[in-house]
Motif scaffolding. Structure first.
Motif, PDB file in Angstrom:
ATOM      1  N   VAL A  45      -6.402  -1.290  13.081  1.00  0.00           N
ATOM      2  CA  VAL A  45      -6.211  -0.095  12.260  1.00  0.00           C
ATOM      3  C   VAL A  45      -6.208  -0.476  10.786  1.00  0.00           C
ATOM      4  O   VAL A  45      -5.687  -1.520  10.392  1.00  0.00           O
ATOM      5  CB  VAL A  45      -4.897   0.619  12.653  1.00  0.00           C
ATOM      6  N   ASP A  46      -6.814   0.378   9.973  1.00  0.00           N
ATOM      7  CA  ASP A  46      -6.927   0.145   8.531  1.00  0.00           C
ATOM      8  C   ASP A  46      -5.558   0.298   7.867  1.00  0.00           C
ATOM      9  O   ASP A  46      -4.818   1.247   8.155  1.00  0.00           O
ATOM     10  CB  ASP A  46      -7.926   1.144   7.935  1.00  0.00           C
ATOM     11  N   VAL A  47      -5.233  -0.612   6.962  1.00  0.00           N
ATOM     12  CA  VAL A  47      -3.940  -0.569   6.281  1.00  0.00           C
ATOM     13  C   VAL A  47      -3.770   0.728   5.505  1.00  0.00           C
ATOM     14  O   VAL A  47      -2.656   1.263   5.382  1.00  0.00           O
ATOM     15  CB  VAL A  47      -3.784  -1.787   5.342  1.00  0.00           C
ATOM     16  N   ARG A  48      -4.864   1.287   5.001  1.00  0.00           N
ATOM     17  CA  ARG A  48      -4.760   2.547   4.264  1.00  0.00           C
ATOM     18  C   ARG A  48      -4.393   3.699   5.192  1.00  0.00           C
ATOM     19  O   ARG A  48      -3.671   4.622   4.788  1.00  0.00           O
ATOM     20  CB  ARG A  48      -6.081   2.837   3.540  1.00  0.00           C
ATOM     21  N   ASP A  49      -4.871   3.640   6.439  1.00  0.00           N
ATOM     22  CA  ASP A  49      -4.494   4.659   7.410  1.00  0.00           C
ATOM     23  C   ASP A  49      -3.020   4.540   7.780  1.00  0.00           C
ATOM     24  O   ASP A  49      -2.315   5.544   7.921  1.00  0.00           O
ATOM     25  CB  ASP A  49      -5.361   4.540   8.665  1.00  0.00           C
ATOM     26  N   HIS A  75       0.832  -1.207   0.000  1.00  0.00           N
ATOM     27  CA  HIS A  75       0.000   0.000   0.000  1.00  0.00           C
ATOM     28  C   HIS A  75       0.866   1.256   0.000  1.00  0.00           C
ATOM     29  O   HIS A  75       0.538   2.240  -0.677  1.00  0.00           O
ATOM     30  CB  HIS A  75      -0.931  -0.012   1.214  1.00  0.00           C
ATOM     31  N   VAL A  76       1.956   1.230   0.738  1.00  0.00           N
ATOM     32  CA  VAL A  76       2.863   2.373   0.733  1.00  0.00           C
ATOM     33  C   VAL A  76       3.495   2.550  -0.648  1.00  0.00           C
ATOM     34  O   VAL A  76       3.602   3.674  -1.154  1.00  0.00           O
ATOM     35  CB  VAL A  76       3.948   2.204   1.813  1.00  0.00           C
ATOM     36  N   ALA A  77       3.908   1.465  -1.271  1.00  0.00           N
ATOM     37  CA  ALA A  77       4.488   1.538  -2.619  1.00  0.00           C
ATOM     38  C   ALA A  77       3.512   2.181  -3.597  1.00  0.00           C
ATOM     39  O   ALA A  77       3.895   3.014  -4.424  1.00  0.00           O
ATOM     40  CB  ALA A  77       4.880   0.141  -3.093  1.00  0.00           C
ATOM     41  N   SER A  78       2.246   1.791  -3.506  1.00  0.00           N
ATOM     42  CA  SER A  78       1.229   2.348  -4.402  1.00  0.00           C
ATOM     43  C   SER A  78       1.053   3.846  -4.184  1.00  0.00           C
ATOM     44  O   SER A  78       0.965   4.625  -5.144  1.00  0.00           O
ATOM     45  CB  SER A  78      -0.100   1.616  -4.191  1.00  0.00           C
ATOM     46  N   LEU A  79       1.011   4.272  -2.914  1.00  0.00           N
ATOM     47  CA  LEU A  79       0.861   5.701  -2.626  1.00  0.00           C
ATOM     48  C   LEU A  79       2.068   6.492  -3.122  1.00  0.00           C
ATOM     49  O   LEU A  79       1.921   7.586  -3.692  1.00  0.00           O
ATOM     50  CB  LEU A  79       0.685   5.913  -1.131  1.00  0.00           C
ATOM     51  N   LEU A  80       3.260   5.958  -2.913  1.00  0.00           N
ATOM     52  CA  LEU A  80       4.456   6.662  -3.358  1.00  0.00           C
ATOM     53  C   LEU A  80       4.508   6.749  -4.881  1.00  0.00           C
ATOM     54  O   LEU A  80       4.866   7.795  -5.443  1.00  0.00           O
ATOM     55  CB  LEU A  80       5.703   5.948  -2.836  1.00  0.00           C
ATOM     56  N   ALA A  81       4.147   5.659  -5.551  1.00  0.00           N
ATOM     57  CA  ALA A  81       4.122   5.681  -7.018  1.00  0.00           C
ATOM     58  C   ALA A  81       3.146   6.730  -7.528  1.00  0.00           C
ATOM     59  O   ALA A  81       3.396   7.394  -8.542  1.00  0.00           O
ATOM     60  CB  ALA A  81       3.751   4.295  -7.548  1.00  0.00           C
ATOM     61  N   GLY A  82       2.022   6.888  -6.817  1.00  0.00           N
ATOM     62  CA  GLY A  82       1.042   7.896  -7.192  1.00  0.00           C
ATOM     63  C   GLY A  82       1.561   9.317  -7.053  1.00  0.00           C
ATOM     64  O   GLY A  82       1.001  10.249  -7.648  1.00  0.00           O
ATOM     65  N   ARG A  83       2.618   9.482  -6.279  1.00  0.00           N
ATOM     66  CA  ARG A  83       3.260  10.792  -6.117  1.00  0.00           C
ATOM     67  C   ARG A  83       4.502  10.921  -6.987  1.00  0.00           C
ATOM     68  O   ARG A  83       5.313  11.820  -6.800  1.00  0.00           O
ATOM     69  CB  ARG A  83       3.636  11.010  -4.647  1.00  0.00           C
ATOM     70  N   PHE A  98      -5.913  -4.277   9.187  1.00  0.00           N
ATOM     71  CA  PHE A  98      -6.920  -4.872   8.312  1.00  0.00           C
ATOM     72  C   PHE A  98      -7.103  -3.977   7.091  1.00  0.00           C
ATOM     73  O   PHE A  98      -6.616  -2.846   7.058  1.00  0.00           O
ATOM     74  CB  PHE A  98      -8.260  -5.028   9.047  1.00  0.00           C
ATOM     75  N   GLY A  99      -7.847  -4.482   6.104  1.00  0.00           N
ATOM     76  CA  GLY A  99      -8.217  -3.657   4.966  1.00  0.00           C
ATOM     77  C   GLY A  99      -7.964  -4.332   3.638  1.00  0.00           C
ATOM     78  O   GLY A  99      -7.271  -5.343   3.538  1.00  0.00           O
ATOM     79  N   ASP A 100      -8.552  -3.751   2.592  1.00  0.00           N
ATOM     80  CA  ASP A 100      -8.364  -4.236   1.222  1.00  0.00           C
ATOM     81  C   ASP A 100      -8.747  -5.703   1.087  1.00  0.00           C
ATOM     82  O   ASP A 100      -8.094  -6.482   0.396  1.00  0.00           O
ATOM     83  CB  ASP A 100      -6.913  -4.030   0.787  1.00  0.00           C
TER      84      ASP A 100
END
Length: 318
Positions: free
Chosen positions: A189-193, A18-26, A157-159
């Motif tokens: 805690v949600d993985v996206r958070d 999830h962190v990789a995806s957010l960073l790629a989006g930036r 949790f999440g996704d």
């Protein structure tokens, strides 16, 4: 200044992805080392993400991976290890030696930021080898000479993924559910958070030298989580909390059972410590946490009879 190149050790896992995806989006260049490239195939198609077959436990390889990197985020963690004092060799390798090696290599390479993903309850005097080794890894990061931030999430949790899936499978098998650690409290805690806190911290000077707990908005006992799972999948059961000796026997039986280890005696010792934030705890940076109830249907969808029936019909093209 936000980093332009980030190395994610353990980045092919649940939170790291999830962190990789957010960073790629930036438009941040992301390097994800892995022992086997096929374990990170879900990341290969992401723009800006480079999956590299590498052994991060090898000092020369780790030094090479640091070249041109602005920040490192370490997600490496395991749940089980052979026993030892103060912890077993697998915990030593993953939770203690590796963070120390990462910090040392990052300092030599001139890396500007280092983020460690630890665990809520980590402490030098914790009752379990897992939590003690996590605390030792934190100490190695703090002593490494690179500006650091440490996050300690509760259960994540999440996704469509969550720890409740283990309960769901067992609830389908037993009319009565014996449960070790029934009174232990958690604050999932949600993985996206978690991911957005980690990414945001990379660009915040206020995050340097801080250790943050990451929790959701509500506290549950283990018994409540099992009952919630049963209601969600239509398999409500009588949950019987096991006293100490019986809980240890259950943990030993699960530890020795064939197949992947579901639980160990060290996991049971970890459950002596509640995985919750202090009173009034909130996510850093003003983020509002998502509740477990909002994700439970997606997490347990394939355990529900109607969903499995519809899935079978779909596969049969009916």
């Amino acid at each position: 200044m936000f980093p332009s190149t980030v190395l994610l050790t353990g980045g092919a896992g649940f939170v790291g992805s999830h962190v990789a995806s957010l960073l790629a989006g930036r438009n941040v260049r992301v390097i994800v080392p892995t022992r086997r490239r096929d374990r990170a195939k879900h990341l290969i198609l992401l723009p800006m993400v480079e999956v590299v077959e590498a052994d991060v436990h090898d000092p020369a390889t780790l030094a090479r991976l640091m070249t041109g990197v602005d920040a490192v985020i370490n997600f490496v963690g395991i749940l089980h290890s052979s026993g030892g004092s103060p912890w077993g060799r697998d915990f030593e390798r993953a939770h203690v030696a590796l963070p120390g090696a990462i910090a040392a290599a990052a300092k030599v390479a001139g890396v500007a930021r280092l983020i460690q993903i630890s665990a809520l309850g980590a402490a030098a005097d914790a009752p379990s080898e897992y939590l003690r080794s996590k605390a030792a890894g934190e100490a190695a990061i703090r002593a490494g000479g690179v500006p650091w931030t440490i996050f300690r999430p509760s259960l994540v949790f999440g996704d469509g993924q969550c720890f409740l899936r283990l309960f769901a499978g067992l609830l389908k098998l037993f009319p009565v559910f014996p449960l070790a650690g029934a009174g232990t409290r958690y604050q999932p805690v949600d993985v996206r958070d978690v991911a957005r806190c980690v990414v945001h911290a990379l660009g915040e000077d206020e995050a340097i030298g801080r250790t943050w707990a990451l929790c959701g908005p509500r506290v549950y006992t283990m018994r409540e989580l099992v009952r919630m799972t049963g209601r969600a999948i239509g398999a409500e059961r009588c949950v019987i909390g096991l006293p100490g000796a019986l809980a240890s026997l259950q943990a030993l039986a699960l530890e020795l059972a064939p197949g992947p280890t579901l639980m160990s005696r060290d996991n049971l010792r970890s459950m002596q410590v509640d995985s919750v934030c202090n009173d009034g705890c909130t996510l850093p940076f003003g983020f509002q946490p998502n509740a477990l109830e909002n994700a439970i249907d997606a997490c347990l969808a394939d355990f529900k009879p109607t969903d499995r029936f519809e899935s079978a019909r779909s596969r049969a093209h009916r």
